[in-house]
Design a protein around this motif. Structure first.
Motif, mmCIF file in Angstrom:
data_model
loop_
_atom_site.group_PDB
_atom_site.id
_atom_site.type_symbol
_atom_site.label_atom_id
_atom_site.label_comp_id
_atom_site.label_asym_id
_atom_site.label_seq_id
_atom_site.Cartn_x
_atom_site.Cartn_y
_atom_site.Cartn_z
ATOM 1 N N LEU A 1 0.837 -1.211 0.000
ATOM 2 C CA LEU A 1 0.000 0.000 0.000
ATOM 3 C C LEU A 1 0.865 1.251 0.000
ATOM 4 C CD1 LEU A 1 -2.993 0.979 0.272
ATOM 5 C CD2 LEU A 1 -2.506 1.252 2.682
ATOM 6 N N LEU A 2 1.859 1.278 0.886
ATOM 7 C CA LEU A 2 2.699 2.474 0.978
ATOM 8 C C LEU A 2 3.518 2.665 -0.295
ATOM 9 C CD1 LEU A 2 4.006 2.645 4.629
ATOM 10 C CD2 LEU A 2 2.091 3.793 3.571
ATOM 11 N N ALA A 3 4.056 1.552 -0.825
ATOM 12 C CA ALA A 3 4.882 1.670 -2.027
ATOM 13 C C ALA A 3 4.060 2.193 -3.193
ATOM 14 C CB ALA A 3 5.489 0.318 -2.369
ATOM 15 N N VAL A 4 2.863 1.635 -3.357
ATOM 16 C CA VAL A 4 2.016 2.093 -4.465
ATOM 17 C C VAL A 4 1.659 3.557 -4.274
ATOM 18 C CG1 VAL A 4 -0.266 1.836 -5.492
ATOM 19 C CG2 VAL A 4 1.110 -0.182 -4.982
ATOM 20 N N THR A 5 1.300 3.914 -3.031
ATOM 21 C CA THR A 5 0.940 5.308 -2.770
ATOM 22 C C THR A 5 2.085 6.242 -3.125
ATOM 23 O OG1 THR A 5 -0.322 4.481 -0.902
ATOM 24 C CG2 THR A 5 0.054 6.841 -1.004
ATOM 25 N N TYR A 6 3.279 5.886 -2.656
ATOM 26 C CA TYR A 6 4.393 6.803 -2.861
ATOM 27 C C TYR A 6 4.768 6.892 -4.333
ATOM 28 C CZ TYR A 6 7.986 9.802 -1.129
ATOM 29 O OH TYR A 6 8.720 10.910 -0.859
ATOM 30 N N MET A 7 4.713 5.754 -4.995
ATOM 31 C CA MET A 7 5.003 5.735 -6.440
ATOM 32 C C MET A 7 4.013 6.638 -7.169
ATOM 33 S SD MET A 7 7.355 4.279 -8.000
ATOM 34 C CE MET A 7 7.934 3.652 -9.520
ATOM 35 N N ALA A 8 2.757 6.512 -6.807
ATOM 36 C CA ALA A 8 1.743 7.353 -7.444
ATOM 37 C C ALA A 8 2.038 8.820 -7.195
ATOM 38 C CB ALA A 8 0.361 6.992 -6.916
ATOM 39 N N GLU A 9 2.469 9.138 -5.971
ATOM 40 C CA GLU A 9 2.804 10.526 -5.662
ATOM 41 C C GLU A 9 3.903 11.043 -6.591
ATOM 42 O OE1 GLU A 9 1.474 12.583 -3.698
ATOM 43 O OE2 GLU A 9 0.243 11.401 -2.338
ATOM 44 N N ILE A 10 4.929 10.212 -6.790
ATOM 45 C CA ILE A 10 6.048 10.665 -7.623
ATOM 46 C C ILE A 10 5.585 10.858 -9.063
ATOM 47 C CG2 ILE A 10 8.325 10.045 -8.495
ATOM 48 C CD1 ILE A 10 8.753 8.481 -5.927
ATOM 49 N N ILE A 11 4.782 9.926 -9.545
ATOM 50 C CA ILE A 11 4.326 10.049 -10.936
ATOM 51 C C ILE A 11 3.469 11.309 -11.087
ATOM 52 C CG2 ILE A 11 2.866 9.007 -12.703
ATOM 53 C CD1 ILE A 11 3.835 6.291 -11.631
ATOM 54 N N ILE A 12 2.564 11.507 -10.143
ATOM 55 C CA ILE A 12 1.708 12.704 -10.232
ATOM 56 C C ILE A 12 2.565 13.962 -10.182
ATOM 57 C CG2 ILE A 12 -0.024 14.032 -8.972
ATOM 58 C CD1 ILE A 12 -1.232 11.326 -8.151
ATOM 59 N N ASP A 13 3.570 13.931 -9.324
ATOM 60 C CA ASP A 13 4.466 15.077 -9.211
ATOM 61 C C ASP A 13 5.121 15.388 -10.554
ATOM 62 O OD1 ASP A 13 5.921 17.085 -7.980
ATOM 63 O OD2 ASP A 13 7.609 15.755 -7.584
ATOM 64 N N ASN A 14 5.479 14.333 -11.296
ATOM 65 C CA ASN A 14 6.194 14.536 -12.550
ATOM 66 C C ASN A 14 5.311 14.887 -13.725
ATOM 67 O OD1 ASN A 14 9.212 14.095 -12.553
ATOM 68 N ND2 ASN A 14 8.497 12.513 -11.170
#
Lengths: 174, 644, 286
Positions: free
Chosen positions: C239-252
């Motif tokens: 859950l945390l990994a997916v969340t954080y990955m999504a954050e980075i993608i959205i950021d980019n």
């Protein structure tokens, strides 16, 4: 203490934050500085960041000739950077005034106003040369202690100030 | 001393001192105000020793107290009628007549004294209110002595009007004490009307055009509540219920119609507490001198409204009406917080924040769980202290810098360091943990968690609250460090004492909040609720759904503040580093790091100015007040319909 | 408090900044990877902070120093309280101490840039605070408690009951992480930033303290995220990994937006998502 000292020195070398100041360059050097940030050169590999704020920066990268008008701003920016700090002059103009050296409104290179640590020649300087310059500056920056090792301002600074104050007399009359 | 005597002193002494204040001599007045303040404060503290008591005074100076109060009631109403006649204000005249006629009917034909029970009922809740009124109120009155001197000096009056001013201020203290001790609703009504009248007279104290206008508005809005009050009394009697507060609360809800008069009493409370849509009278009241705003319009009189609602809350527990009250309070909390955000006038921010907090108290009364009631009672205490402190600070600042606009308070820390530090304590205790106001807010949010709409409004409102307080806190400190430590401003002793006392109280009482809760609030709650009560043990307040580790947070943050103060002490910094100018793109004056501004085109020195953005174009007062009032009126109508 | 809790608290206080810094390093590395670059070393954030700590202290106003220390202490306290399994809502309120003082420190400097940044930071707080409270209330709806100890004792992943509220939480996470499109008060990326918003006037060691406090904050919010799948370690990590990955993608992939857009969008979407989720819960319970 030794361990922390070393850690600090390593960190300084690994995390130089640049502020880029354009002293009236033709933008040739500016574009090369920015080129360092692109994926081709990717200076973030070395922890180098381009920062817009002198209060956060470690290294001042200056391109272009210094004239009486921007000399003050350059000096002010330099003063607002917390120690330890280093200065890199980029390009022919930054190092010596370049082809504009003799112009009536030109003081000369960056070192007329602030102490310069590294001169990167070229017109414009290549990105590789700029990165090299940063690495050289880091060597100087590494062991600099705040307050103590700042070199006294060059005598030229005084001269520049005088020039600035007396510029009325030296202006070319039509 | 015995409790009845103490209660008698708390009520009667201010009345007597007030009359003596009319002798307009300065030393006598100061002695009277300070003396009364000390005596009633001591009496309120001494009263805590005794438990809950109830009694009926047999006679007052040889007169039957019921008869005395009835006579005074009519006298007061006829005085107001006379004022209405002189001002040619038909609305107030009609509202007064609407009270006189039913009251006369009640007194003459409905046998109001039947099955009365004790006329005075004092429990821990009353004692808390009495302490707030007597101690905070007295401090404000003492402050008023110094403030009014300066105020009248500024107005260049030929003859001092302070006699009248302190007559009403001190009278008000007695009336408030009477209000919170009364169990007989007729007595309560009398004191209620006295506070309305005091408020009216004090708002129009300066006799400017705007003051008279706003005072009139305050009067008719409060009279509206008075009419509702009298109607409620008549309905109670028509159903054969005794006019006793405790009887009504504990009455079996056999007849559903009991909710109607209770609803009317709540309506009276809402007008007194300036809930939306009646907020305009409280904002208008800010034209009055600051001690009045502090005493009547933030820390005590408006609390009478919420006091009544909280008292009545057990009577409507578990009804739909209760949920509407919660919703209504939450709307007020949110609406007033939005309005506060758009203000730059310091006193108006305080006024809207007061309304907002009162809204939260009403919402807590509507939520009607033990946790919510605890939050409501504690919020009354902490809000009264911190808000009184803030008002006194703004008053002091206004007399010094000549403005109450918070934009003019930029960098005040270098101009008035003492007052500003006190104001900082006032602001921080209003909205940050571990202080009491936030503790109560925490209780309120947890208690409202089962009502999604209410909790949403509380959540948004509390975020807004944080924005306008945080902004104010920040701009008090907006400054560059001066060359020399700023000279502390001179404060008259009578101003410094109340400020310091309130600042210390705001912090200390937050620290003893668990003790205050278990000794003063818990006994009251235990009468009506037996489950889900908060337990305060070892500095941690907890119940089955949540816990607030007050002492750990308090201790860590205190140590943190001490550490931060040491780290930032200017002596150390000057030794170690240096002060620089703010970043202005390299155009600062290199010679002087204290000089703000930049060298603009043609070498001309340019100052910059930064201001907060109050979003006037989005949420300006004139823009949204109408809409907010509309919503509030809608909910009020639904709420009053909910009694059937 | 028993020995176990105390050791747990101490461990959390020591490990939280390490985890936060490491996470920031991984974040930068991944961002570089998405942009076709090599990127800095994973330990880069630590180098940055140590370097900043060794710089000359330089301030406009001593309030700045006071405020950064309060921010740091409040953030540490939050993490400690979380480790003690205290009340979620209380932790949230303690967190506001730090956030408010960070803004106060920026407002204390009469500089246009930092004043503007502070106003924007206030709007950001205004945006995420109600959402966080709503998320906590949602958790209360499922577990009947605000206490972390009771929430951890709940035997099913909360995520399954509150998937939409988890999305709402990630809005708050994005704002707290200073990631696009919500990085309006201060951005990590130079190309999005004129000077440095709310951080403009903090420099040297004080900037380092802010950065450390920020790490604590991020660890705290991620810890709150982790409550949503507290029943199994694998689920939690995914859950945390997916969340954080999504954050980075959205950021980019997103640009920075205006505050007005942020406020209206986040409130509108956040509040409607919460209500859908609440409705779902009610529907289930019948």
């Amino acid at each position: 203490m030794g361990f922390f000292q070393d850690l600090l020195h390593t960190s300084r070398v690994k995390s130089p934050w640049l502020i880029h100041f354009d002293c009236g360059s033709c933008n040739g050097c500016d574009i090369e500085v920015l080129a360092c940030l692109t994926p081709v050169y990717d200076v973030e590999r070395f922890g180098i960041l381009n920062i817009g704020n002198p209060k956060h920066a470690d290294i001042l990268v200056v391109s272009g000739t210094v004239n009486p008008r921007n000399a003050k701003a350059l000096k002010n920016i330099y003063d607002q950077m917390p120690d330890p700090k280093a200065v890199i002059a980029i390009g022919a103009c930054g190092t010596s005034g370049g082809v504009f050296r003799e112009a009536y409104n030109v003081l000369g290179g960056v070192d007329k106003v602030i102490p310069v640590d590294v001169y990167v020649p070229g017109c414009p300087s290549k990105p590789e040369a700029i990165i090299d310059g940063v690495v050289l500056a880091l060597e100087k920056l590494k062991k600099r202690r705040p307050e103590k090792d700042t070199e006294p301002l060059v005598a030229d600074l005084k001269k520049a100030r005088e020039f600035y104050e007396n510029r009325e007399d030296r202006q070319v009359t039509r | 001393m015995l409790a009845p005597q103490l209660i008698g002193i708390s009520i009667a002494l201010p009345f007597i001192a007030a009359v003596l204040c009319l002798i307009n001599v300065k030393p006598l007045r100061s002695a009277l105000v300070i003396g009364t303040g000390v005596v009633v404060s001591v009496a309120s503290l001494a009263l805590v020793q005794s438990g809950a008591i109830s009694f009926t005074p047999e006679s007052f100076l040889g007169i039957n107290p019921d008869g005395l109060i009835a006579i005074l009631d009519f006298a007061l109403l006829f005085v107001i009628l006379g004022i209405a006649y002189r001002m040619k204000n038909k609305l107030i005249a009609v509202l007064t007549l609407l009270q006189i006629v039913p009251l006369a009917f009640l007194e003459l034909f409905m046998n109001p004294g039947e099955n009365m029970g004790p006329a005075i009922y004092v429990d821990q809740f009353s004692m808390i209110m009495c302490m707030v009124i007597s101690i905070v109120g007295s401090l404000i009155c003492v402050y008023g002595l110094a403030y009014m001197k300066e105020h009248e000096h500024h107005l260049k009056l030929a003859t001092s009007r302070q006699g009248r001013f302190f007559f009403f201020m001190v009278l008000f203290l007695g009336a408030m004490n009477g209000l919170v001790f009364s169990n007989n609703l007729l007595w309560l009504y009398f004191f209620w009307e006295v506070t309305t009248f005091c408020s009216f007279m004090l708002i129009k104290h300066d006799d400017t055009e705007i003051a008279v206008k706003n005072a009139t508005r305050a009067l008719w809005m409060n009279m509206l509540g008075g009419v509702a009050f009298v109607l409620a009394l008549v309905i109670f009697r028509s159903q054969g219920l005794p006019l006793s507060l405790q009887e009504i609360i504990t009455a079996e809800p056999a007849s559903k119609l009991i909710l109607l008069p209770v609803g009317l009493l709540c309506f009276a409370g809402f007008t007194k507490a300036a809930q939306l849509p009646f907020q305009s009278w409280l904002c208008g009241a800010m034209v009055a001198p600051t001690p009045i705003s502090a005493l009547l319009h933030s820390s005590t009189m408006v609390k009478a409204g919420v006091y009544l609602v909280i008292r009545l809350a057990p009577a409507f527990a578990g009804t739909v009406f209760s949920n509407y009250v919660a919703l209504f309070g939450a709307v007020t909390f949110l609406g007033a917080a939005v309005l506060a955000l758009s203000q730059s006038n310091g006193k108006k921010i305080l006024a809207y924040s007061t309304i907002s907090n009162l809204g939260m108290i009403v919402a807590c009364a509507g939520i009607n769980t033990p946790a919510a009631m605890a939050a409501a009672v504690l919020l009354i205490v902490f809000h009264a202290i911190s808000k009184a402190l803030m008002f006194l600070c703004v008053g002091t600042i206004e007399q010094h810098i000549g403005s109450r606009d918070i934009e003019d308070m930029r960098g005040l820390i270098n101009v008035m360091p003492r007052t500003t530090m006190v104001a900082v304590i006032g602001i921080v205790t209003m909205f940050l943990p571990p202080f009491g106001a936030l503790l109560s807010k925490w209780m309120a949010v947890e208690a409202s968690a089962h009502l999604p709409l209410v909790v949403l409004m509380l959540a948004v409102g509390s975020a807004l609250t944080m924005v306008f307080w945080g902004r104010w806190l920040g701009l008090l400190m907006t400054s560059v460090v001066p060359d020399k430590a700023p000279l502390a401003e001179s404060q008259p002793c009578l101003i410094r004492l109340p400020l310091l006392a309130l600042a210390v109280a705001a912090v200390l009482i937050s620290f003893v909040a668990p003790g205050l809760y278990s000794s003063m609030v818990l006994p009251v709650l235990e009468r009506f609720y037996d489950t889900d009560l908060y337990i305060a043990a070892r500095g941690v307040i907890s119940n089955n759904i949540g816990m607030f580790a007050l002492y750990p947070v308090f201790v860590v943050m205190t140590l943190g503040v001490i550490y931060a103060v040491r780290a930032s002490s200017s002596k150390r910094l000057i030794k170690r580093g240096n002060y620089v100018t703010p970043y202005v793109c390299g155009l600062q004056d290199p010679g002087d790091s204290r000089k703000l501004g930049f060298k603009g085109p043609l070498g001309v020195w340019a100052d910059f100015k930064t201001t907060n953005w109050y979003m006037e174009s989005l949420i300006g007062e004139s823009r949204i007040t109408g809409w907010i009032n509309l919503v509030a009126i809608g909910i009020l109508i639904i709420l009053l319909a909910g009694v059937f | 408090m028993d020995f176990k809790t105390i050791s747990f608290v101490i461990l959390a206080i020591i490990l939280a900044p390490l985890a936060g810094g490491l996470l920031a390093g991984i974040d930068r590395r991944l961002t570089a990877w998405f942009q076709g670059r090599f990127g800095p070393p994973i330990l880069q954030p630590f180098y940055d902070v140590i370097k900043l700590l060794g710089k000359e202290p330089q301030v406009v106003n001593y309030w700045q120093i006071f405020c950064v220390h309060i921010y740091l202490i409040a953030s540490i306290l939050c993490v400690a309280l979380f480790a003690m399994q205290a009340d979620l809502l209380m932790i949230f309120f303690v967190m506001t101490i730090g956030a408010v003082f960070m803004v106060v420190g920026a407002l204390a400097v009469p500089s246009p840039y930092s004043q503007l940044g502070a106003q924007r930071e206030l709007i950001q707080m205004l945006t995420y605070e109600p959402l966080l409270i709503i998320v906590f209330v949602g958790i209360y709806f499922v577990t009947d408690s605000f206490k972390i100890a009771d929430i951890l004792a709940y035997d099913r992943p909360i995520f399954l009951a509150l998937p939409l509220l988890y999305l709402v939480l990630t809005f708050a996470l994005t704002i707290k992480l200073r990631k696009s499109p919500f990085d309006i008060s201060a951005s990590h990326h130079a190309h999005q930033e004129l000077v440095r918003g709310v951080l403009t006037e903090y420099s040297g060691p004080y900037l380092a303290i802010l950065e450390i406090a920020h790490w604590y904050d991020i660890v705290l919010i991620l810890a709150i995220c982790s409550l949503f799948w507290s029943t199994s370690w694998i689920g939690l990590v995914i859950l945390l990994a997916v969340t954080y990955m999504a954050e980075i993608i959205i950021d980019n992939v997103t640009p920075r937006m205006t505050w007005k857009w942020m406020l209206t969008y986040v409130w509108a979407v956040g509040i409607s998502l919460s209500f859908f989720n609440m409705a779902l819960l009610y529907a289930k319970s019948f």
